[in-house]
Design a protein around this motif. Structure first.
Motif, PDB file in Angstrom:
ATOM      1  N   GLY A 196       0.710  -1.620   0.237  1.00 31.35           N
ATOM      2  CA  GLY A 196      -0.598  -0.128   0.088  1.00 31.35           C
ATOM      3  C   GLY A 196       0.905   1.711   0.465  1.00 31.35           C
ATOM      4  N   LEU A 197       1.891   1.198  -0.102  1.00 35.05           N
ATOM      5  CA  LEU A 197       2.915   2.075   0.052  1.00 35.05           C
ATOM      6  C   LEU A 197       2.988   2.909  -1.609  1.00 35.05           C
ATOM      7  CD1 LEU A 197       3.700   1.405   2.861  1.00 35.05           C
ATOM      8  CD2 LEU A 197       5.737   2.303   2.380  1.00 35.05           C
ATOM      9  N   ARG A 198       3.560   3.784  -1.730  1.00 29.42           N
ATOM     10  CA  ARG A 198       3.557   4.710  -3.235  1.00 29.42           C
ATOM     11  C   ARG A 198       5.389   3.772  -3.499  1.00 29.42           C
ATOM     12  NH1 ARG A 198       6.286   7.824   0.521  1.00 29.42           N
ATOM     13  NH2 ARG A 198       8.552   8.980  -0.164  1.00 29.42           N
ATOM     14  N   PRO A 199       5.175   3.374  -5.365  1.00 30.09           N
ATOM     15  CA  PRO A 199       5.983   2.833  -5.538  1.00 30.09           C
ATOM     16  C   PRO A 199       7.877   2.837  -5.029  1.00 30.09           C
ATOM     17  CG  PRO A 199       4.172   3.115  -7.196  1.00 30.09           C
ATOM     18  CD  PRO A 199       4.535   4.505  -6.033  1.00 30.09           C
ATOM     19  N   ALA A 200       7.302   4.873  -4.853  1.00 33.44           N
ATOM     20  CA  ALA A 200       9.409   5.460  -4.851  1.00 33.44           C
ATOM     21  C   ALA A 200       9.532   4.674  -3.412  1.00 33.44           C
ATOM     22  CB  ALA A 200       8.776   6.714  -5.130  1.00 33.44           C
ATOM     23  N   ALA A 201       8.402   5.052  -2.344  1.00 32.00           N
ATOM     24  CA  ALA A 201       8.247   5.121  -0.820  1.00 32.00           C
ATOM     25  C   ALA A 201      10.153   3.973  -0.801  1.00 32.00           C
ATOM     26  CB  ALA A 201       7.688   4.506  -0.083  1.00 32.00           C
ATOM     27  N   THR A 202      10.745   4.604  -0.234  1.00 37.08           N
ATOM     28  CA  THR A 202      11.723   3.769   0.293  1.00 37.08           C
ATOM     29  C   THR A 202      11.741   2.135   1.381  1.00 37.08           C
ATOM     30  OG1 THR A 202      12.621   4.580   2.369  1.00 37.08           O
ATOM     31  CG2 THR A 202      12.881   6.252   1.035  1.00 37.08           C
TER      32      THR A 202
END
Length: 364
Positions: A196-202
């Motif tokens: 559920g996090l954005r693709p660019a999340a670390t």
């Protein structure tokens, strides 16, 4: 072959396999299925899985189901002869690995074992997963090959295990120093979008997200937060020091500490910088006792300044009671070596005893 001899043979094999022996191993040592059945009926063996027996005298091992399933992968080969990462070897993984590592509380209804080549099983509670694991991802726990905590976490994310459960595993592993959180963050980053996090999340954001879902915090975060709170408390105490001692007294003490006469007087007793630290350190009010004694030894505090300082100290709580008492004493022993000092809870301010005087003779 006598029954005692049969049992001795089986016990010898089971001794290095958690008290377990397979029917295939028993057959290789000359025992038949009929003999195994009779030993079981006599209570000398216990059937703990299809084709696997336990020697009751040794006691049942922990994680029995996992060990039985692992032994059945190569029933003829003793545990000590199975190479880690061999073509027919299995490695305990996923939720079963969490059980062996004692990480988190993830449910493990099935025994999960990763094998290097595709295999099937008729066991209803055994799940074989195909994975060619490098030896760096395998460790030994109680004699069983198990995926490392870091590899276990990655495997759980790959199979879309519940985020809260995975977060509990991560929190336990990090707290026990079983994983390098920075290395783990890099390994789990590809799964950020899946949770559920954005693709660019670390990867570190994913780790924090999962640990938060578990209602936990990383130990590193707790340490950092404690440090920040400590700094905030220290700053608050620094700001409160003028209110505790009185700004005029602090200024007078500072001027005194900076004077050459004072430094000369303390040359053989205590460095002035150390005394200055005692007076200025946030919250270290107990350090005022040797400081006040040193001030009196120099005979440079006037009676008025002593009374003012005593009044300020009396208002700052029991932590400074010794310093108050030190001001009352007509003489001062070197830095806390007084043997006649009364307990702290016997100290009271002059306001409670207005007639008390330093010149009062000591009763005999």
């Amino acid at each position: 072959m006598e029954r005692a001899e049969q049992l001795a043979i089986l016990s010898g094999v089971a001794a290095d396999q958690w008290g377990l022996v397979t029917a295939a191993q028993a057959k290789a040592h000359g025992l038949s299925a009929v003999q195994l059945k009779r030993l079981t009926e006599a209570g000398l063996l216990e059937n703990v899985g299809r084709g696997v027996y336990a020697v009751p005298a040794a006691g049942l091992p922990r994680h029995l189901e996992i060990k039985v399933a692992w032994l059945r992968l190569q029933p003829t080969v003793p545990a000590w002869e199975r190479p880690i990462g061999g073509p027919d070897s299995g490695v305990v993984s996923h939720a079963s690995a969490c059980q062996l590592h004692s990480l988190g509380d993830i449910p493990a209804p099935d025994v999960e074992i990763s094998v290097p080549r595709r295999r099937t099983t008729t066991e209803p509670f055994v799940r074989l997963r195909t994975a060619d694991l490098p030896t760096a991802d395998i460790t030994l726990v109680d004699g069983l090959p198990v995926t490392t905590p870091a590899r276990t976490i990655v495997d759980l994310l790959q199979t879309k295990a519940d985020g809260g459960h995975v977060g509990g595993v991560i929190a336990d592993a990090e707290r026990r120093d079983l994983v390098d959180i920075n290395v783990l963050a890099q390994a789990v980053q590809p799964y950020a979008r899946k949770y559920g996090l954005r693709p660019a999340a670390t990867g570190y954001e994913l780790v924090e997200h999962l640990v938060g879902q578990a209602g936990r915090t990383l130990h590193a975060q707790e340490v950092a937060r404690a440090g920040e709170e400590g700094l905030a408390i220290g700053a608050a105490l620094d700001a409160a020091m003028p209110d505790i001692l009185g700004s005029s007294v602090l200024r007078a003490l500072q001027e005194l500490l900076d004077s050459s006469a004072f430094k000369e007087a303390l040359r053989n007793t205590m460095p002035s910088s150390r005394l200055k630290d005692m007076l200025q350190q946030s919250g270290a009010m107990s350090g005022l006792l040797p400081a006040v004694q040193a001030l009196k030894m120099t005979s440079v505090l006037s009676p008025e300044t002593q009374r003012a300082l005593q009044g300020h100290l009396a208002m700052s709580g029991p932590a400074t009671a010794r310093a108050v008492r030190a001001l009352r004493q007509p003489d001062a022993a070197p830095f806390g070596n007084r043997n006649d000092a009364a307990p702290d809870n016997d100290c009271e301010s002059d306001e409670e005893h207005p007639d008390e005087s330093n010149d009062k003779p000591t009763p005999r």
